[in-house]
Design a protein around this motif. Structure first.
Motif, PDB file in Angstrom:
ATOM      1  N   ALA A  80      -7.403   0.452  68.018  1.00 37.08           N
ATOM      2  CA  ALA A  80      -7.341  -0.890  67.429  1.00 37.08           C
ATOM      3  C   ALA A  80      -7.065  -0.867  65.929  1.00 37.08           C
ATOM      4  CB  ALA A  80      -8.647  -1.635  67.697  1.00 37.08           C
ATOM      5  N   ASP A  81      -7.245   0.283  65.306  1.00 39.17           N
ATOM      6  CA  ASP A  81      -7.017   0.401  63.863  1.00 39.17           C
ATOM      7  C   ASP A  81      -5.520   0.259  63.577  1.00 39.17           C
ATOM      8  OD1 ASP A  81      -6.647   1.271  61.214  1.00 39.17           O
ATOM      9  OD2 ASP A  81      -8.266   2.738  61.370  1.00 39.17           O
ATOM     10  N   ARG A  93      -5.878   4.545  74.022  1.00 41.32           N
ATOM     11  CA  ARG A  93      -6.212   3.529  75.031  1.00 41.32           C
ATOM     12  C   ARG A  93      -6.187   4.124  76.441  1.00 41.32           C
ATOM     13  NH1 ARG A  93      -3.462   0.275  71.416  1.00 41.32           N
ATOM     14  NH2 ARG A  93      -1.465   0.646  72.429  1.00 41.32           N
TER      15      ARG A  93
END
Length: 125
Positions: A80-81, A93
């Protein structure tokens, strides 16, 4: 985490079949947790990250349930970064999803603790 066929209190490690790229991303995430600049030099290193890095360096791909839970949280945060390269984010992921399927869901108390740990990480701002 979604429902799995794994028992709630899994005993023994679970082997994950990781590609070279997947192992690299997992190792990178573990090392990042160990070298977090925001932590005090006197703070203990996260044992799960140290175990993960040592296992991967030794060619071992078996993880305990707790290591799986922690890795999943860290991998998804890494994915997510916005500074994470797209290819690495996709791999993170993928491995995070595989960990979710491989281990029983974390109890709510542990999920909450891991969420608090993530919220307190200065490198994820």
């Amino acid at each position: 985490m979604s429902t799995t066929n794994r028992p709630r209190s899994q005993t023994g490690p679970t082997c994950l079949d990781l590609s070279r790229a997947e192992a690299w991303v997992v190792h990178h995430v573990a090392l990042s947790a160990l070298t977090d600049d925001g932590e005090s030099s006197h703070a203990p290193q996260p044992w799960w990250a140290l175990e993960t890095a040592q296992k991967l360096e030794a060619g071992v791909r078996s993880f305990t349930q707790f290591e799986g839970w922690r890795l999943r949280v860290e991998l998804l945060a890494y994915a997510a970064d916005l500074s994470t390269p797209d290819g690495d984010a996709a791999v993170a992921r993928t491995v995070g999803d595989r960990l979710e399927r491989s281990f029983a869901p974390a109890p709510p108390a542990i999920e909450n603790d891991m969420a608090v740990d993530q919220a307190l990480r200065p490198d994820l701002d």
